[in-house]
Design an enzyme around this catalytic site. Sequence first.
Site, PDB file in Angstrom:
ATOM      1  N   ASP A 197       0.865  -1.213  -0.040  1.00 30.76           N
ATOM      2  CA  ASP A 197      -0.090   0.106   0.147  1.00 30.76           C
ATOM      3  C   ASP A 197       0.856   1.255   0.032  1.00 30.76           C
ATOM      4  OD1 ASP A 197      -2.201   1.180   0.043  1.00 30.76           O
ATOM      5  OD2 ASP A 197      -2.978   1.071   2.056  1.00 30.76           O
ATOM      6  N   CYS A 244     -34.024  22.466 -10.118  1.00 32.43           N
ATOM      7  CA  CYS A 244     -33.372  22.061  -8.913  1.00 32.43           C
ATOM      8  C   CYS A 244     -32.104  22.383  -8.801  1.00 32.43           C
ATOM      9  CB  CYS A 244     -33.507  20.483  -8.861  1.00 32.43           C
ATOM     10  SG  CYS A 244     -32.761  20.020  -7.495  1.00 32.43           S
ATOM     11  N   CYS A 268     -35.546  13.271  -7.506  1.00 27.09           N
ATOM     12  CA  CYS A 268     -36.212  14.596  -7.370  1.00 27.09           C
ATOM     13  C   CYS A 268     -36.593  14.937  -9.064  1.00 27.09           C
ATOM     14  CB  CYS A 268     -35.168  15.706  -7.111  1.00 27.09           C
ATOM     15  SG  CYS A 268     -35.522  17.427  -7.707  1.00 27.09           S
ATOM     16  N   CYS A 282     -37.894  16.544  -2.551  1.00 24.91           N
ATOM     17  CA  CYS A 282     -36.366  16.925  -2.789  1.00 24.91           C
ATOM     18  C   CYS A 282     -35.984  17.791  -1.655  1.00 24.91           C
ATOM     19  CB  CYS A 282     -36.057  17.457  -3.983  1.00 24.91           C
ATOM     20  SG  CYS A 282     -34.417  18.014  -4.220  1.00 24.91           S
ATOM     21  N   TYR A 317       8.805  -4.092  -9.242  1.00 28.12           N
ATOM     22  CA  TYR A 317       7.724  -5.137  -9.497  1.00 28.12           C
ATOM     23  C   TYR A 317       7.287  -5.239 -10.890  1.00 28.12           C
ATOM     24  CZ  TYR A 317       4.113  -1.793  -8.226  1.00 28.12           C
ATOM     25  OH  TYR A 317       3.420  -0.668  -7.911  1.00 28.12           O
TER      26      TYR A 317
HETATM   27  S1  IVH Z   1       1.559  -4.625 -10.765  1.00 19.69           S
HETATM   28  C1  IVH Z   1       0.164  -3.229 -14.773  1.00 19.69           C
HETATM   29  N1  IVH Z   1       2.510  -5.290  -8.516  1.00 19.69           N
HETATM   30  O1  IVH Z   1      -1.219  -1.755  -7.024  1.00 19.69           O
HETATM   31  C2  IVH Z   1       0.146  -3.601 -13.447  1.00 19.69           C
HETATM   32  N2  IVH Z   1       0.992  -3.285  -8.388  1.00 19.69           N
HETATM   33  O2  IVH Z   1      -4.147  -1.328  -7.796  1.00 19.69           O
HETATM   34  C3  IVH Z   1       1.006  -2.697 -12.678  1.00 19.69           C
HETATM   35  N3  IVH Z   1       0.690  -2.275  -6.294  1.00 19.69           N
HETATM   36  O3  IVH Z   1      -0.764   1.238  -9.146  1.00 19.69           O
HETATM   37  C4  IVH Z   1       0.941  -2.956 -11.073  1.00 19.69           C
HETATM   38  N4  IVH Z   1       1.973  -3.687  -5.196  1.00 19.69           N
HETATM   39  O4  IVH Z   1       0.815   1.063  -6.923  1.00 19.69           O
HETATM   40  C5  IVH Z   1       1.836  -4.434  -9.037  1.00 19.69           C
HETATM   41  N5  IVH Z   1       3.392  -6.111  -6.556  1.00 19.69           N
HETATM   42  C6  IVH Z   1       2.596  -5.237  -7.070  1.00 19.69           C
HETATM   43  C7  IVH Z   1       1.868  -4.036  -6.314  1.00 19.69           C
HETATM   44  C8  IVH Z   1       1.298  -3.276  -7.194  1.00 19.69           C
HETATM   45  C9  IVH Z   1       1.492  -2.802  -5.109  1.00 19.69           C
HETATM   46  C10 IVH Z   1      -0.030  -1.094  -6.427  1.00 19.69           C
HETATM   47  C11 IVH Z   1       0.529  -0.256  -7.519  1.00 19.69           C
HETATM   48  C12 IVH Z   1      -0.627  -0.118  -8.518  1.00 19.69           C
HETATM   49  C13 IVH Z   1      -1.654  -0.705  -7.688  1.00 19.69           C
HETATM   50  C14 IVH Z   1      -2.790  -1.238  -8.524  1.00 19.69           C
END
Ligand code: IVH
Length: 712
Positions: free
Chosen positions: A148, A462, A456, A438, A256
């Site tokens: 996150d 409105c 409404c 409303c 990643y």
């Molecule tokens: S892959 C095309 N891998 O999740 C795929 N995203 O909901 C690109 N995130 O914007 C994302 N851990 O900020 C990927 N192991 C992980 C991740 C990850 C966190 C976040 C990332 C992305 C969001 C999408």
Amino acid sequence: MSASTASRRRREEPELRPVDALTEDEARTELASLAQEIKRHDRLYYTDAAPEISDADYDALRRRNTDIEARFPELIRTDSPTRRVGAAPAAGFAKVTHSRPMLSLENAFEEQDVRDFFAGVRNFFRRTSTEALVAEDKIEIMAEPKIDGLSIALSYRNGRLALGATRGDGTTGENVTTNLRTLDTVPEMLAGEGWPELIEVRGEVYLERAGFFALNEERAASGESVFANPRNASAGSLRQLDSAITARRPLKFFAYAWGEASAPFARTHEEALARFRDWGFSVNPRSRLCRGVDEALAYYREIAAERAELPYDIDGVVYKVNDLALQERLGMVSRAPRWAVAQKFPAQQAQTVLRDISIQVGRQGSLTPVAMLEPITVGGVVVQRATLHNEDEIQRKDVRIGDTVVVQRAGDVIPQIVSVVLDRRPKEAVPYQFPDHCPICGSLAMREPGQVARRCTGGLICAAQAVERLRHFVSRHCFDIEGLGEKHITAFWQDGLIRQPGDIFRLDPEVIAKREGWGELSARNLMTAIDERRRISLERFINALGIPQVGEATARLLARHYRSLAAWRREMEAAQDPDSEARAGLLDIHGIGEDMAADILGFFAEPHNRAVLDDLAGEVTVLDYEAPAQRTASPLAGKTIVFTGTLERMSRSEAKARAEALGANVTGSVSAKTDYIVAGADPGSKATKAAALGVTLLDEAAWLSLAGEAAG
Ligand code: IVH
């Protein structure tokens, strides 16, 4: 500041809304006006040596600004007072357009959603015998914790860090290279060998919990507001104009994913992660290769059980098809890849008391009940409002004012009321009576048979509906007019200055400047913000019209299909005839069903809407749709293509995805506008019609070579 100014100030703003109750739009508007107001007081104090307000009032303004920024770090303005020392403004971050968009992920919440994802992948390849592992549900999937944090992109040229950017809206982010260089886990030079000359490594910047708590303690001790969660703290830390501040925050980076690469460097995602490690990046050690859906789900359960022991916050796991050739073939839908999915952890819950139910009126007039709660922290965030969805939902859960309720938050979604704790119901609590008028304009609020929402009937009279429509019009994904928030729109609407969107472009700066709370400078700033939006992309323009069911994604589909406002308008009028080619053409757009088409056509059937649209089109220039750059080089860019019969080498969905990725429009029926018809085995009547119309007919081999695949 004189006493009279001070009391005026207090009288004018009797109820500063609690920061936690602000919506994103409200926060944006307030930050804009605070930036202006504080700047003015800085000038009065430093330059003119003639302060108008007391130090305490000045501090209160700055505190309000910092509090809002802590809750909405993405909204921190480049000219924010927190980034300026005294009156000397610092430069903002330059915008960066990502060479390949930074995608988001589809979410899965239940095991079944994950099973559906695997089944979808199997289906996609169902006609090909080569992917036996896929068919047997032994497909290799890389599973990773979903951190996150904040996704960023790092471009390396000849092994040296050249650019670091935030994701932003996925298309355009901000250049935060200097700040990213302060992270130990972002290598300045790539280690090892074998890296492509140009490689953009993507991943997540995050704060470990310990670092996050220490930072908040430090801030609390020095009287600063605390960050709501590690993600906000990471975002706030990365968007500092002074990189010395970023350097003091213990930010980390996990690699990643990747964007542009001048040469291939891996065959699988697993290999790519191994390369990243060789080159000196941190890769999450908990990432694991799984075979088939059951192994993937076992991984999820394991990570979920160990979640609290991980040093950083995660909100789920991400599954990615391991084979890069398969990833390529799967491609993407809308803004997310078809080869990945995120399985989110269930929401966090807490109990609190429902103080009241307030009714909001939306831009189509629907009455939405909102729960006003005794403030409570849920998963580290203070919650005091939650959606109750609609009348039936209140009845189904029998939610009554005074009840103790279970509130939940899941990721970024709006807090929800899950259930009522009946044991704690006060004796005097009575069933909630949903209003039948409303609350804003007093018109009757009716519920059509089969509809969940009570609406409404006030329509154009409105104020709530009008203001909501205009708010949508100026919002970020539409015209994106800064400094024109709800407060101003409401006031301008009430005084008749803005009644329809086109009026915004006819506002008179002299009239605005004379209004209470405005001055020449702020009026001029507003005019500049408006003028900057006189040229607008077709997709934003369509989105801004607020047609029911037509949001950003559908607006993009329509823009891509019709390419110009004139063409779209003409076709929509022609499509009023149910038997027309234009109607068939609209329904042929992948992603537009009968229901949505009815709303689009309904919009054009209404003379008032056409008048509003024409009036607006007279004020702004709507730019024709431009296909993204890499697509125009393809022989299929801008072509309309129909598939018929059975293809041997790929499923219909893969063929369609492939054609769309190459910039083609795929439609279901043949017309004079069709450029190619691809006929597999047993093609049927479409091929006959195509031949009659002189449409170029391709067999499967010809299609494959046009699509850049070796036929054979
Ligand atoms: S892959 C095309 N891998 O999740 C795929 N995203 O909901 C690109 N995130 O914007 C994302 N851990 O900020 C990927 N192991 C992980 C991740 C990850 C966190 C976040 C990332 C992305 C969001 C999408």
